[in-house]
Design a protein around this motif. Sequence first.
Motif, mmCIF file in Angstrom:
data_model
loop_
_atom_site.group_PDB
_atom_site.id
_atom_site.type_symbol
_atom_site.label_atom_id
_atom_site.label_comp_id
_atom_site.label_asym_id
_atom_site.label_seq_id
_atom_site.Cartn_x
_atom_site.Cartn_y
_atom_site.Cartn_z
ATOM 1 N N GLU A 262 0.829 -0.824 -0.181
ATOM 2 C CA GLU A 262 -0.219 0.026 -0.376
ATOM 3 C C GLU A 262 0.605 1.396 -0.274
ATOM 4 N N ASP A 263 2.041 0.667 0.901
ATOM 5 C CA ASP A 263 2.669 2.361 0.647
ATOM 6 C C ASP A 263 3.525 2.202 -0.581
ATOM 7 N N GLY A 264 3.332 1.553 -1.490
ATOM 8 C CA GLY A 264 4.611 2.003 -2.678
ATOM 9 C C GLY A 264 5.598 1.214 -2.495
ATOM 10 N N ALA A 265 5.601 0.265 -2.209
ATOM 11 C CA ALA A 265 7.403 -0.334 -2.025
ATOM 12 C C ALA A 265 7.305 -2.080 -2.884
ATOM 13 N N PRO A 266 8.187 -2.068 -3.444
ATOM 14 C CA PRO A 266 8.020 -3.281 -4.182
ATOM 15 C C PRO A 266 7.811 -4.944 -2.552
ATOM 16 N N LYS A 267 7.405 -5.635 -3.130
ATOM 17 C CA LYS A 267 7.086 -7.168 -2.765
ATOM 18 C C LYS A 267 8.398 -7.749 -2.828
#
Length: 272
Positions: free
Chosen positions: A104-109
């Motif tokens: 949700e915060d835009g960080a890649p999984k």
Amino acid sequence: MNKFYSVLSILFLALSTASCAGNPVKKNMKFPTKAFVKVEYHAYEKICEPEDPDNMQSDCYKFSDGALGSGSIVGTSLTGSYILTAAHICNKGEDVLKYDLFEEDGAPKVLIKKFYVYDIDEFKYNVEILKYNDKHDICVAHVWGLFGKPIKIASRGPRIGEEAYNMAAPAGFSSRRMVPLFNGMYSGRYQHAAIYTIPAIGGSSGSPILNENSELIGLVYARHIRFHHIILSPRYKVLRKFILSSIKEHTEKVSREQGVPEERSIKIRFGK
């Protein structure tokens, strides 16, 4: 009259039973079950930094995706065995990475991919994917530390109406020294596939198809969506060529990198 009807009933029952029993297995048929392997793919989402990165049971790993399949040993080397399975299992990890996965915060999984093989004694091994072909759904991999007697590769392909046999773990069902066995017939070609009347379901993918001499002639990679006794396999010549070329490329690489003579680093068995 009652005796006459009793005889008819017995004959009818016998004929009905025979028609449902399927094709009889050749009496001296010996299934090479020790060459069978079960294949598993798992993808985990890493949500924190684990103390032990190899411990996939850590709370820092969240299960994301998985697939089950079957396979067989088709060659051996000084370090392990070459296994044959379906390409749609080998490339499963890449399919996951095609999606845009973001928190949700835009960080890649971060996804951790794991391939495992279980032998007939249920020992677990890591897998190195060597090569796969999506069109014909074939994959060859190397399993370090797995030493088994490979299935013989047939010297010719099947003829229409010939018996065909299968070792598979449908729905992942198999256990220590037990693998379900099936049989059917080779029915001919459909587009770029060979057709066999062998029962299959999820988990059967990648399982070997054998002739009456226990030699490899095919590979289960798909089934008819509405009739589970019609399965698709790569054509014999395509399958044989892919296996031999994949193993040859790997042994040449090992020979260059480690100085091991090719003739000592590979063993493939062929039928008569």
